[in-house]
Design a protein around this motif. Structure first.
Motif, PDB file in Angstrom:
ATOM      1  N   LEU A 101       0.871  -1.172   0.000  1.00 19.30           N
ATOM      2  CA  LEU A 101       0.000   0.000   0.000  1.00 19.30           C
ATOM      3  C   LEU A 101       0.906   1.218   0.000  1.00 19.30           C
ATOM      4  O   LEU A 101       1.790   1.350   0.848  1.00 19.30           O
ATOM      5  CB  LEU A 101      -0.886   0.025   1.245  1.00 19.30           C
ATOM      6  CG  LEU A 101      -1.643   1.335   1.507  1.00 19.30           C
ATOM      7  CD1 LEU A 101      -2.698   1.586   0.440  1.00 19.30           C
ATOM      8  CD2 LEU A 101      -2.289   1.316   2.898  1.00 19.30           C
ATOM      9  N   THR A 102       0.712   2.102  -0.945  1.00 21.75           N
ATOM     10  CA  THR A 102       1.550   3.290  -1.098  1.00 21.75           C
ATOM     11  C   THR A 102       0.684   4.536  -1.001  1.00 21.75           C
ATOM     12  O   THR A 102      -0.376   4.605  -1.625  1.00 21.75           O
ATOM     13  CB  THR A 102       2.283   3.258  -2.447  1.00 21.75           C
ATOM     14  OG1 THR A 102       3.140   2.118  -2.486  1.00 21.75           O
ATOM     15  CG2 THR A 102       3.111   4.515  -2.650  1.00 21.75           C
ATOM     16  N   LEU A 110       5.159   6.901  -0.809  1.00 20.48           N
ATOM     17  CA  LEU A 110       5.693   6.280   0.400  1.00 20.48           C
ATOM     18  C   LEU A 110       4.974   4.967   0.660  1.00 20.48           C
ATOM     19  O   LEU A 110       3.751   4.937   0.813  1.00 20.48           O
ATOM     20  CB  LEU A 110       5.500   7.212   1.598  1.00 20.48           C
ATOM     21  CG  LEU A 110       5.800   6.638   2.975  1.00 20.48           C
ATOM     22  CD1 LEU A 110       7.280   6.296   3.112  1.00 20.48           C
ATOM     23  CD2 LEU A 110       5.370   7.617   4.075  1.00 20.48           C
ATOM     24  N   ALA A 111       5.725   3.875   0.692  1.00 18.41           N
ATOM     25  CA  ALA A 111       5.147   2.566   1.018  1.00 18.41           C
ATOM     26  C   ALA A 111       4.885   2.506   2.522  1.00 18.41           C
ATOM     27  O   ALA A 111       5.813   2.585   3.315  1.00 18.41           O
ATOM     28  CB  ALA A 111       6.094   1.449   0.606  1.00 18.41           C
ATOM     29  N   PHE A 130       9.856   2.748   2.201  1.00 17.54           N
ATOM     30  CA  PHE A 130      10.538   2.998   0.923  1.00 17.54           C
ATOM     31  C   PHE A 130       9.855   4.155   0.196  1.00 17.54           C
ATOM     32  O   PHE A 130       8.632   4.209   0.095  1.00 17.54           O
ATOM     33  CB  PHE A 130      10.500   1.735   0.060  1.00 17.54           C
ATOM     34  CG  PHE A 130      11.107   1.904  -1.306  1.00 17.54           C
ATOM     35  CD1 PHE A 130      12.457   2.188  -1.450  1.00 17.54           C
ATOM     36  CD2 PHE A 130      10.334   1.777  -2.449  1.00 17.54           C
ATOM     37  CE1 PHE A 130      13.023   2.347  -2.700  1.00 17.54           C
ATOM     38  CE2 PHE A 130      10.891   1.934  -3.703  1.00 17.54           C
ATOM     39  CZ  PHE A 130      12.233   2.216  -3.832  1.00 17.54           C
ATOM     40  N   ARG A 131      10.664   5.070  -0.311  1.00 20.87           N
ATOM     41  CA  ARG A 131      10.150   6.246  -1.023  1.00 20.87           C
ATOM     42  C   ARG A 131      10.680   6.273  -2.453  1.00 20.87           C
ATOM     43  O   ARG A 131      11.790   5.826  -2.720  1.00 20.87           O
ATOM     44  CB  ARG A 131      10.598   7.545  -0.328  1.00 20.87           C
ATOM     45  CG  ARG A 131      10.050   7.757   1.063  1.00 20.87           C
ATOM     46  CD  ARG A 131      10.678   8.981   1.698  1.00 20.87           C
ATOM     47  NE  ARG A 131      10.135   9.253   3.009  1.00 20.87           N
ATOM     48  CZ  ARG A 131       9.067  10.014   3.245  1.00 20.87           C
ATOM     49  NH1 ARG A 131       8.450  10.607   2.214  1.00 20.87           N
ATOM     50  NH2 ARG A 131       8.629  10.202   4.466  1.00 20.87           N
ATOM     51  N   ALA A 138       5.036   1.679 -10.672  1.00 25.06           N
ATOM     52  CA  ALA A 138       3.598   1.515 -10.879  1.00 25.06           C
ATOM     53  C   ALA A 138       2.777   2.204  -9.801  1.00 25.06           C
ATOM     54  O   ALA A 138       1.728   2.796 -10.088  1.00 25.06           O
ATOM     55  CB  ALA A 138       3.262   0.022 -10.933  1.00 25.06           C
ATOM     56  N   ALA A 139       3.237   2.138  -8.554  1.00 27.27           N
ATOM     57  CA  ALA A 139       2.466   2.705  -7.447  1.00 27.27           C
ATOM     58  C   ALA A 139       2.250   4.203  -7.636  1.00 27.27           C
ATOM     59  O   ALA A 139       1.131   4.717  -7.497  1.00 27.27           O
ATOM     60  CB  ALA A 139       3.171   2.435  -6.119  1.00 27.27           C
ATOM     61  N   GLY A 140       3.331   4.922  -7.936  1.00 28.61           N
ATOM     62  CA  GLY A 140       3.222   6.363  -8.133  1.00 28.61           C
ATOM     63  C   GLY A 140       2.479   6.719  -9.403  1.00 28.61           C
ATOM     64  O   GLY A 140       1.662   7.647  -9.423  1.00 28.61           O
ATOM     65  N   ARG A 141       2.724   5.985 -10.462  1.00 28.63           N
ATOM     66  CA  ARG A 141       2.071   6.292 -11.733  1.00 28.63           C
ATOM     67  C   ARG A 141       0.553   6.070 -11.641  1.00 28.63           C
ATOM     68  O   ARG A 141      -0.229   6.792 -12.266  1.00 28.63           O
ATOM     69  CB  ARG A 141       2.664   5.443 -12.856  1.00 28.63           C
ATOM     70  CG  ARG A 141       4.088   5.854 -13.232  1.00 28.63           C
ATOM     71  CD  ARG A 141       4.549   5.100 -14.471  1.00 28.63           C
ATOM     72  NE  ARG A 141       5.918   5.453 -14.831  1.00 28.63           N
ATOM     73  CZ  ARG A 141       6.246   6.516 -15.557  1.00 28.63           C
ATOM     74  NH1 ARG A 141       5.308   7.342 -15.971  1.00 28.63           N
ATOM     75  NH2 ARG A 141       7.516   6.750 -15.866  1.00 28.63           N
ATOM     76  N   ALA A 142       0.143   5.063 -10.886  1.00 27.90           N
ATOM     77  CA  ALA A 142      -1.288   4.818 -10.703  1.00 27.90           C
ATOM     78  C   ALA A 142      -1.941   5.989  -9.983  1.00 27.90           C
ATOM     79  O   ALA A 142      -3.071   6.394 -10.306  1.00 27.90           O
ATOM     80  CB  ALA A 142      -1.512   3.522  -9.927  1.00 27.90           C
ATOM     81  N   ILE A 143      -1.252   6.546  -9.006  1.00 30.74           N
ATOM     82  CA  ILE A 143      -1.765   7.700  -8.266  1.00 30.74           C
ATOM     83  C   ILE A 143      -1.887   8.908  -9.194  1.00 30.74           C
ATOM     84  O   ILE A 143      -2.913   9.616  -9.186  1.00 30.74           O
ATOM     85  CB  ILE A 143      -0.854   8.018  -7.070  1.00 30.74           C
ATOM     86  CG1 ILE A 143      -0.924   6.890  -6.035  1.00 30.74           C
ATOM     87  CG2 ILE A 143      -1.238   9.359  -6.437  1.00 30.74           C
ATOM     88  CD1 ILE A 143       0.138   6.966  -4.964  1.00 30.74           C
ATOM     89  N   LEU A 144      -0.859   9.153 -10.004  1.00 29.45           N
ATOM     90  CA  LEU A 144      -0.893  10.283 -10.926  1.00 29.45           C
ATOM     91  C   LEU A 144      -2.005  10.116 -11.958  1.00 29.45           C
ATOM     92  O   LEU A 144      -2.672  11.084 -12.334  1.00 29.45           O
ATOM     93  CB  LEU A 144       0.459  10.432 -11.627  1.00 29.45           C
ATOM     94  CG  LEU A 144       1.625  10.873 -10.744  1.00 29.45           C
ATOM     95  CD1 LEU A 144       2.918  10.917 -11.566  1.00 29.45           C
ATOM     96  CD2 LEU A 144       1.355  12.237 -10.117  1.00 29.45           C
ATOM     97  N   ALA A 145      -2.210   8.892 -12.419  1.00 30.55           N
ATOM     98  CA  ALA A 145      -3.274   8.640 -13.383  1.00 30.55           C
ATOM     99  C   ALA A 145      -4.641   8.948 -12.781  1.00 30.55           C
ATOM    100  O   ALA A 145      -5.515   9.510 -13.447  1.00 30.55           O
ATOM    101  CB  ALA A 145      -3.221   7.190 -13.865  1.00 30.55           C
ATOM    102  N   ALA A 146      -4.808   8.593 -11.507  1.00 25.31           N
ATOM    103  CA  ALA A 146      -6.077   8.883 -10.842  1.00 25.31           C
ATOM    104  C   ALA A 146      -6.270  10.386 -10.684  1.00 25.31           C
ATOM    105  O   ALA A 146      -7.391  10.899 -10.829  1.00 25.31           O
ATOM    106  CB  ALA A 146      -6.119   8.191  -9.479  1.00 25.31           C
ATOM    107  N   ARG A 147      -5.194  11.109 -10.391  1.00 26.60           N
ATOM    108  CA  ARG A 147      -5.280  12.567 -10.286  1.00 26.60           C
ATOM    109  C   ARG A 147      -5.761  13.189 -11.594  1.00 26.60           C
ATOM    110  O   ARG A 147      -6.544  14.117 -11.611  1.00 26.60           O
ATOM    111  CB  ARG A 147      -3.907  13.156  -9.946  1.00 26.60           C
ATOM    112  CG  ARG A 147      -3.497  13.054  -8.519  1.00 26.60           C
ATOM    113  CD  ARG A 147      -2.164  13.761  -8.331  1.00 26.60           C
ATOM    114  NE  ARG A 147      -1.696  13.678  -6.959  1.00 26.60           N
ATOM    115  CZ  ARG A 147      -0.537  14.176  -6.550  1.00 26.60           C
ATOM    116  NH1 ARG A 147       0.252  14.789  -7.422  1.00 26.60           N
ATOM    117  NH2 ARG A 147      -0.174  14.071  -5.294  1.00 26.60           N
TER     118      ARG A 147
END
Length: 213
Positions: A101-102, A110-111, A130-131, A138-147
């Motif tokens: 979960l990030t 941030l994990a 881990f940052r 993938a974790a960060g890109r998924a968040i940006l895509a949702a934004r």
């Protein structure tokens, strides 16, 4: 308001929300107008919140969120982590890959919770804390895509080798959780993520989101 709620506490929380939504702070008059109460009430609310370091006022008299909210915020991650662990354990065991979960922390991902599978001979080592930049992995890109409301029909993001050579990732954003911006994903040693993993990650993100609502 109902008989079971506190009008004063409600107003104080509304003050904090209003201040959190502005970068420039608000004056007593501005708060008075937004709350629909007289200035005396606002002064009392601010004085009380200042005593708890939840609000501070600058030399110009503008009220801003105080550093005391950081102490409260530190307790959010453990609560979120606890709520997410059942879905992450199920995901890790089902896929045979490290699940995580990030959450967004400033400009970084941030994990905050990581679960490794128990039955595999090897898996990617991934640690809570881990940052990495939001635009890598993938974790960060998924968040940006949702934004950007750019999550495709599949609802997940795939990457390969962006954070660790030879590792692939899949992640899906948390949707519909007020005040929490994050994603659920897996990372595995593979040239590509198997087809079924993407939808399984989406399902896990939905489970976590429901647990946090």
């Amino acid at each position: 308001m109902t008989a079971e709620t506190s009008q004063t506490l409600d107003r104080g929380l509304r003050v904090l929300k209003l201040l959190a939504d502005t970068d420039h702070g608000l004056t007593v008059t501005e708060l008075s107008n937004k709350l629909g109460v007289n200035r005396t009430v606002v002064y009392r609310l601010l004085a009380t919140l200042e005593q708890h370091a939840l609000v501070r006022r600058d030399l110009g008299g503008r009220a801003r969120v105080g550093l005391g909210v950081l102490r409260l915020g530190r307790q959010v991650h453990p609560l979120v982590r606890e709520a997410a662990l059942p879905a992450l354990r199920s995901l890790a065991e089902d896929i045979g890959a490290t699940a995580h979960l990030t959450l967004v922390d400033g400009a970084e991902a941030l994990a905050v919770a990581v679960v490794e599978p128990t039955w595999t001979d090897y898996h990617v080592a991934y640690r809570a804390g881990f940052r990495h930049p939001l635009d890598r992995g993938a974790a960060g890109r998924a968040i940006l895509a949702a934004r950007q409301q750019a999550v495709d029909d599949a609802g997940y993001t795939l990457t390969h080798g962006e954070l660790e050579a030879g590792a692939s990732g899949a992640a899906a954003p948390l949707i519909g959780v007020t005040g929490v911006e994050g994603s659920v994903g897996v990372v595995m040693l593979a040239d590509a993520v198997p087809e079924r993993v993407g939808q399984r990650v989406v399902d896990a993100a939905r489970e976590v989101a429901e647990a946090l609502r």
